[in-house]
Design an enzyme around this catalytic site. Structure first.
Site, PDB file in Angstrom:
ATOM      1  N   HIS A 334       0.825  -1.209   0.000  1.00 19.60           N
ATOM      2  CA  HIS A 334       0.000   0.000   0.000  1.00 19.60           C
ATOM      3  C   HIS A 334       0.860   1.259   0.000  1.00 19.60           C
ATOM      4  O   HIS A 334       0.456   2.293  -0.535  1.00 19.60           O
ATOM      5  CB  HIS A 334      -0.950   0.009   1.198  1.00 19.60           C
ATOM      6  CG  HIS A 334      -2.226  -0.732   0.943  1.00 19.60           C
ATOM      7  ND1 HIS A 334      -3.093  -0.388  -0.057  1.00 19.60           N
ATOM      8  CD2 HIS A 334      -2.772  -1.820   1.541  1.00 19.60           C
ATOM      9  CE1 HIS A 334      -4.129  -1.210  -0.058  1.00 19.60           C
ATOM     10  NE2 HIS A 334      -3.950  -2.102   0.897  1.00 19.60           N
ATOM     11  N   GLY A 335       2.038   1.186   0.611  1.00 21.42           N
ATOM     12  CA  GLY A 335       2.916   2.359   0.603  1.00 21.42           C
ATOM     13  C   GLY A 335       3.786   2.373   1.840  1.00 21.42           C
ATOM     14  O   GLY A 335       3.467   1.750   2.845  1.00 21.42           O
TER      15      GLY A 335
END
Lengths: 403, 79
Positions: A334-335
């Site tokens: 997701h990051g």
């Protein structure tokens, strides 16, 4: 001219349906026009990626060439040999562009992400799936054209749902009969309408009208409550969760509907996730094509390897280690921010707790009541745990505490 | 075929800890939550050891492996 994000405005559908018309007429009369399909793909790709300075478009082309070399390099290797390490190397190669893009915000050096374009994650999931299934010997042949058609299938190009190559091939190599196609059109129109309601009405209400208001309220009360957690943070949690679901479920419905019009039964992404009775049930209903991808290509493969090599004996420990691996990777994907990683760990812990509870329940089946009330409570509890995890995911706590 | 089914039901009982698994050979093992991903992998590994077959994870299509009858059928084909 700017890039036009697919499905981002109601106008988009008018042009899209015009572009689809020849495909629909063709399928109605039992024909697929390969050349026109290719033309339509080019049109969508140009509008989505080649607006403005064309940097996304150039990245996309570079990315596709790179993945082609990787996938076909592995295919020619796999025909003669089958080493685990070479296989791992090729999987690593296939995700390198994505790693660069994901690391970019962390190292604050924007020149490195040569490959950045919208939807790179989803294309990478597809490439990795193909390499893994080549290793397993279930994909033995694939033509460069077929690979491109699968990778660049435009209804799903920016945000999924993530289809599987063999399933996709079955649809595109086949022309549906008139009855089947009428059925597909019918379901496509229904999904399109539901998607419009979800994304442009309900999603808009929560995301554009309510969310900014609760954000301001929660931020303005942050000095009057311990850790800044006023009741408005709770309001933010529910509003954001509703927005996240309706916006993404709406988008996913569009992608499936447009696929249906093209005679492709792209799998659904959501199945009433807020009716889940536990967290495991939730992951079988929420962003399904992503969670099933993680289940099949990370969780099951990892448990398989651990059991086969007898690295860990205890089956509960194996399951728990694999949950951690799966959800940490999902968080990292997701990051690279603390809240995505915490979101991943939170869900791993929730799954482990849930499994422990299910084991306990199985042993004490007679003592634990099960009735309408307990079932409603299970849904209520799951819903709140999920919404809390979305509050972590939203990054709002980062803003609340550190900005 | 009956021998395969017998062994298979034993494996399922071992893995799930449930005594009544396989009473109905057409029962959907995934739909009723009898097999989760972890249990599925355990069954796959045990099948490989017991019958000497190889079943790669991607060969494993949930719709084709969902009941005792279907699994037995697949095992027989692969043996």
């Amino acid at each position: 001219m700017h890039n036009i994000t697919p499905y981002s405005s109601p106008h988009y559908f008018i042009y899209l349906l015009l572009l689809l018309l020849p495909i629909i007429i063709g399928l109605w009369f039992g024909k697929r026009f390969k050349v026109y399909d290719f033309f339509a793909t080019v049109v969508i790709l140009i509008t989505a990626f080649f607006g403005g300075n064309m940097s996304q478009g150039i990245s996309l082309i570079a990315y596709v060439i790179f993945e082609m070399i990787t996938v076909f390099g592995y295919l020619s290797y796999r025909k003669k040999h089958n080493s685990f390490w070479i296989f791992s190397l090729f999987v690593f190669l296939a995700i390198i562009p994505l790693i660069f893009v994901k690391l970019d915000p962390l190292i604050k050096n924007p020149t490195i992400s040569l490959f950045a374009f919208m939807g790179i994650s989803y294309l990478t999931f597809k490439s990795v799936e193909i390499i893994m299934e080549m290793r397993d010997g279930v994909i033995k042949e694939i033509k460069p054209f077929e690979f491109m058609r699968f990778l660049l299938f435009f209804p799903t190009i920016t945000s999924g749902p993530i289809d599987r190559f063999r399933r996709f091939q079955k649809d595109v190599l086949n022309v549906p009969s008139r009855e089947e196609y009428v059925e597909l059109l019918h379901s496509g129109v229904n999904k399109l309408m539901q998607g419009l309601l979800y994304k442009f009405i309900i999603g808009y209400f929560f995301g554009t009208l309510l969310l900014p208001k609760v954000t301001i309220l929660a931020m303005s009360y942050r000095n009057q409550a311990p850790l800044g957690l006023s009741w408005y943070v709770l309001a933010y949690m529910y509003v954001y969760s509703m927005y996240l679901f309706f916006d993404f479920a709406g988008y996913s419905l569009f992608a499936v509907a447009i696929s249906n019009f093209m005679g492709v039964k792209t799998p659904m992404n959501f199945n009433a996730p807020f009716k889940s009775k536990n967290i495991k049930d939730f992951w079988n209903r929420w962003h399904m094509t992503l969670s099933f991808w993680f289940r099949d290509f990370i969780y099951m493969r990892l448990t398989f390897t651990i059991i086969k090599h007898k690295w860990i004996k205890n089956r509960v420990a194996i399951a728990n280690v694999s949950y951690f691996a799966l959800f940490l990777i999902m968080g990292i994907w997701h990051g690279e921010t603390w809240y995505y990683i915490v979101y991943g760990i939170f869900h791993a812990l929730a799954m482990i707790t849930n499994d422990a509870w299910l084991r306990f329940k199985r042993k004490h089946r007679k003592q634990i009541p099960s009735n309408k009330f307990t079932q409603a409570f299970a849904i209520f509890l799951t819903f709140n745990i999920v919404c809390f995890s979305f509050l972590i995911f939203s990054g709002f706590l980062d803003k609340l505490w550190f900005s | 075929m009956d021998e395969i089914k017998e062994k298979l039901v034993d494996i399922l009982k071992d893995v799930t800890g449930l005594d009544n698994v396989g009473a109905d050979p057409d029962e959907d093992l995934f739909k009723d939550g009898i097999l989760d991903s972890m249990a599925t992998v355990e069954v796959l590994v045990t099948l490989q050891d017991t019958f000497g077959i190889t079943v790669p994870v991607s060969e494993f299509d949930r719709s084709q492996w969902s009941t005792v009858n279907k699994i037995a059928q697949r095992v027989q084909e692969l043996e």
